[in-house]
Design a protein around this motif. Structure first.
Motif, PDB file in Angstrom:
ATOM      1  N   THR A   1      37.511  -8.581  58.768  1.00  0.00           N
ATOM      2  CA  THR A   1      38.943  -7.801  58.847  1.00  0.00           C
ATOM      3  C   THR A   1      38.776  -6.668  59.607  1.00  0.00           C
ATOM      4  O   THR A   1      37.665  -5.992  59.680  1.00  0.00           O
ATOM      5  CB  THR A   1      38.977  -7.506  57.131  1.00  0.00           C
ATOM      6  OG1 THR A   1      38.075  -6.742  56.662  1.00  0.00           O
ATOM      7  CG2 THR A   1      39.074  -8.884  56.662  1.00  0.00           C
ATOM      8  N   ALA A   2      39.740  -6.031  60.039  1.00  0.00           N
ATOM      9  CA  ALA A   2      39.739  -4.616  60.692  1.00  0.00           C
ATOM     10  C   ALA A   2      41.118  -4.126  60.194  1.00  0.00           C
ATOM     11  O   ALA A   2      42.136  -4.797  59.841  1.00  0.00           O
ATOM     12  CB  ALA A   2      39.828  -4.753  62.145  1.00  0.00           C
ATOM     13  N   SER A   3      41.138  -2.577  60.077  1.00  0.00           N
ATOM     14  CA  SER A   3      42.188  -1.957  59.833  1.00  0.00           C
ATOM     15  C   SER A   3      42.849  -1.301  60.846  1.00  0.00           C
ATOM     16  O   SER A   3      42.502  -1.332  62.028  1.00  0.00           O
ATOM     17  CB  SER A   3      42.012  -0.961  58.729  1.00  0.00           C
ATOM     18  OG  SER A   3      41.341   0.227  59.253  1.00  0.00           O
ATOM     19  N   GLU A   4      44.073  -0.683  60.825  1.00  0.00           N
ATOM     20  CA  GLU A   4      44.994  -0.149  61.800  1.00  0.00           C
ATOM     21  C   GLU A   4      44.043   1.201  62.281  1.00  0.00           C
ATOM     22  O   GLU A   4      44.302   1.639  63.468  1.00  0.00           O
ATOM     23  CB  GLU A   4      46.262   0.532  61.374  1.00  0.00           C
ATOM     24  CG  GLU A   4      46.066   1.377  60.269  1.00  0.00           C
ATOM     25  CD  GLU A   4      47.496   1.825  59.916  1.00  0.00           C
ATOM     26  OE1 GLU A   4      47.841   2.867  59.108  1.00  0.00           O
ATOM     27  OE2 GLU A   4      48.737   1.121  60.364  1.00  0.00           O
TER      28      GLU A   4
ATOM     29  N   THR B   1      48.534  -4.403  48.223  1.00  0.00           N
ATOM     30  CA  THR B   1      48.188  -3.067  48.650  1.00  0.00           C
ATOM     31  C   THR B   1      47.832  -2.878  50.195  1.00  0.00           C
ATOM     32  O   THR B   1      46.982  -3.884  50.520  1.00  0.00           O
ATOM     33  CB  THR B   1      47.109  -2.668  47.603  1.00  0.00           C
ATOM     34  OG1 THR B   1      47.648  -2.872  46.323  1.00  0.00           O
ATOM     35  CG2 THR B   1      46.692  -1.041  47.966  1.00  0.00           C
ATOM     36  N   PRO B   2      48.006  -1.963  50.898  1.00  0.00           N
ATOM     37  CA  PRO B   2      47.576  -1.587  52.176  1.00  0.00           C
ATOM     38  C   PRO B   2      46.073  -1.705  52.181  1.00  0.00           C
ATOM     39  O   PRO B   2      45.552  -1.038  51.301  1.00  0.00           O
ATOM     40  CB  PRO B   2      48.181  -0.365  52.482  1.00  0.00           C
ATOM     41  CG  PRO B   2      49.396  -0.039  51.687  1.00  0.00           C
ATOM     42  CD  PRO B   2      49.091  -0.522  50.328  1.00  0.00           C
TER      43      PRO B   2
ATOM     44  N   ALA C   1      39.475  -4.396  51.360  1.00  0.00           N
ATOM     45  CA  ALA C   1      38.871  -4.098  52.392  1.00  0.00           C
ATOM     46  C   ALA C   1      38.654  -3.042  53.375  1.00  0.00           C
ATOM     47  O   ALA C   1      37.750  -2.580  53.638  1.00  0.00           O
ATOM     48  CB  ALA C   1      39.174  -5.370  53.502  1.00  0.00           C
ATOM     49  N   HIS C   2      39.975  -2.268  53.070  1.00  0.00           N
ATOM     50  CA  HIS C   2      40.021  -1.290  53.964  1.00  0.00           C
ATOM     51  C   HIS C   2      41.065  -0.134  52.983  1.00  0.00           C
ATOM     52  O   HIS C   2      41.727  -0.495  51.963  1.00  0.00           O
ATOM     53  CB  HIS C   2      40.665  -1.287  55.410  1.00  0.00           C
ATOM     54  CG  HIS C   2      39.861  -2.377  56.209  1.00  0.00           C
ATOM     55  ND1 HIS C   2      38.761  -1.776  56.953  1.00  0.00           N
ATOM     56  CD2 HIS C   2      39.737  -3.820  56.281  1.00  0.00           C
ATOM     57  CE1 HIS C   2      38.329  -2.923  57.486  1.00  0.00           C
ATOM     58  NE2 HIS C   2      38.956  -4.073  57.206  1.00  0.00           N
TER      59      HIS C   2
END
Length: 325
Positions: A153-156, A115-116, A134-135
């Motif tokens: 973690t980091a997302s777009e 899952t994104p 996480a996001h």
């Protein structure tokens, strides 16, 4: 050097096994040395390829440990025993992963979930898999601390970085890079897991201070009834957080109370800024130059602020390593 004297062709991926004589190579560029769907394990002492892994699609990343070879494809992660011939041990499906996001420690492997925005955390010893939501948007960066105890973690979207305990999958802290959207290039946790550094397309290096390691093993705090649904997932509040000025304003939601960076510095290397800590108080950012400017590495040091209050991040030196023509 191996890559300069012997290969004389395009290399898209090069991953080294610590300081050992093994490298994982994947072809790239206008004239690839190897097919981009093959991983070549090169023995630099024997000056030859000792293992070749071939896949049906392009390889996006490779990680090596003394016991395993991890290969990342667009929609899957393949784990092999580091042996001759290599034995495939596991295959995991992932959401599309064009960035080749993966992080490997001695005991833990981390990669995108199906899952994104989700993260899969695989325990290499027990074989257990944990899923961390996480996001809400696809991942842009993941990293594991050198000690293997923390995952970042980091997302777009690029505004928030979340830090988790690898032992419990619990959210330890939420860090805010900024309010406007950005592309996160690199995350790096310091050797003692005391600080986290971030680079993005905003050409700014952010340094955050992380909670003490003793707090990682403590039970999560009881959520407050005033927390928004976005932050009611165990985000620490109080002792382990440097609340931002925005978070103290009564009319703004708790969303703005994430911890902001303790120090910032301009990163002038251009393009992607990949990070690595040299020690607890110094780090190097390597830039690719991008469309303008020169490709170079820059060294930064973290020092105490004036009067011993807070910290500052200062560029200590830089060196160009590629020409632009």
């Amino acid at each position: 050097m191996l890559l300069h004297e012997d290969i004389q062709a395009g290399i898209g991926i090069a991953a080294m096994l610590n300081r050992a004589n093994y490298l994982a190579l994947v072809g790239g560029g206008r004239s690839p040395k190897f097919p981009q769907n093959k991983v070549i394990i090169w023995d630099d002492i024997k000056q030859k390829a000792v293992i070749t892994l071939e896949f049906r699609s392009e390889v996006h990343a490779v990680r090596l440990s003394r016991t395993r070879i991890v290969v990342v494809l667009l929609g899957s992660v393949h784990i092999y025993a580091f042996s001759s011939p290599p034995q495939r041990q596991h295959v995991f499906e992932t959401h599309d992963n064009p960035l080749g996001l993966v992080a490997l420690s001695s005991k833990t492997l981390v990669f995108p979930g199906r899952t994104p925005g989700h993260v899969q955390m695989f325990d290499l010893d027990s074989g257990n898999v944990s899923i961390i939501p996480a996001h809400a948007t696809p991942l842009a960066a993941v990293t594991i601390s050198p000690q293997g105890n923390l995952l970042a973690t980091a997302s777009e979207t690029g505004t928030l970085i979340r830090v988790y305990s690898t032992a419990t999958s619990r959210l330890i802290t939420e860090l805010r890079r900024g309010i406007d959207k950005a592309t996160i290039f690199s995350l790096a946790i310091s050797p003692a897991s005391c600080r986290l550094a971030v680079t993005s397309d905003k050409a700014t290096l952010h340094v955050f201070e992380l909670p003490p390691l003793s707090s990682v093993s403590q039970p999560p705090p009881r959520p407050s009834s005033s927390l928004s649904s976005h932050s009611a997932t165990g985000i620490p509040s109080g002792d382990n957080r440097r609340w931002s000025l925005l978070g103290k304003l009564p009319l703004l939601p708790k969303y703005f109370s994430s911890e902001w960076s303790a120090a910032q510095a301009k990163f002038e290397g251009g393009g992607r800024g990949d990070l690595g800590w040299v020690s607890e108080d110094s780090l190097v950012a390597v830039g690719t130059g991008g469309r303008a400017g020169e490709a170079r590495w820059e060294k930064f040091v973290v020092i105490e602020g004036e009067g011993g209050v807070g910290i500052e991040c200062i560029r200590e030196g830089w060196r160009r390593y590629l020409d632009n023509d």
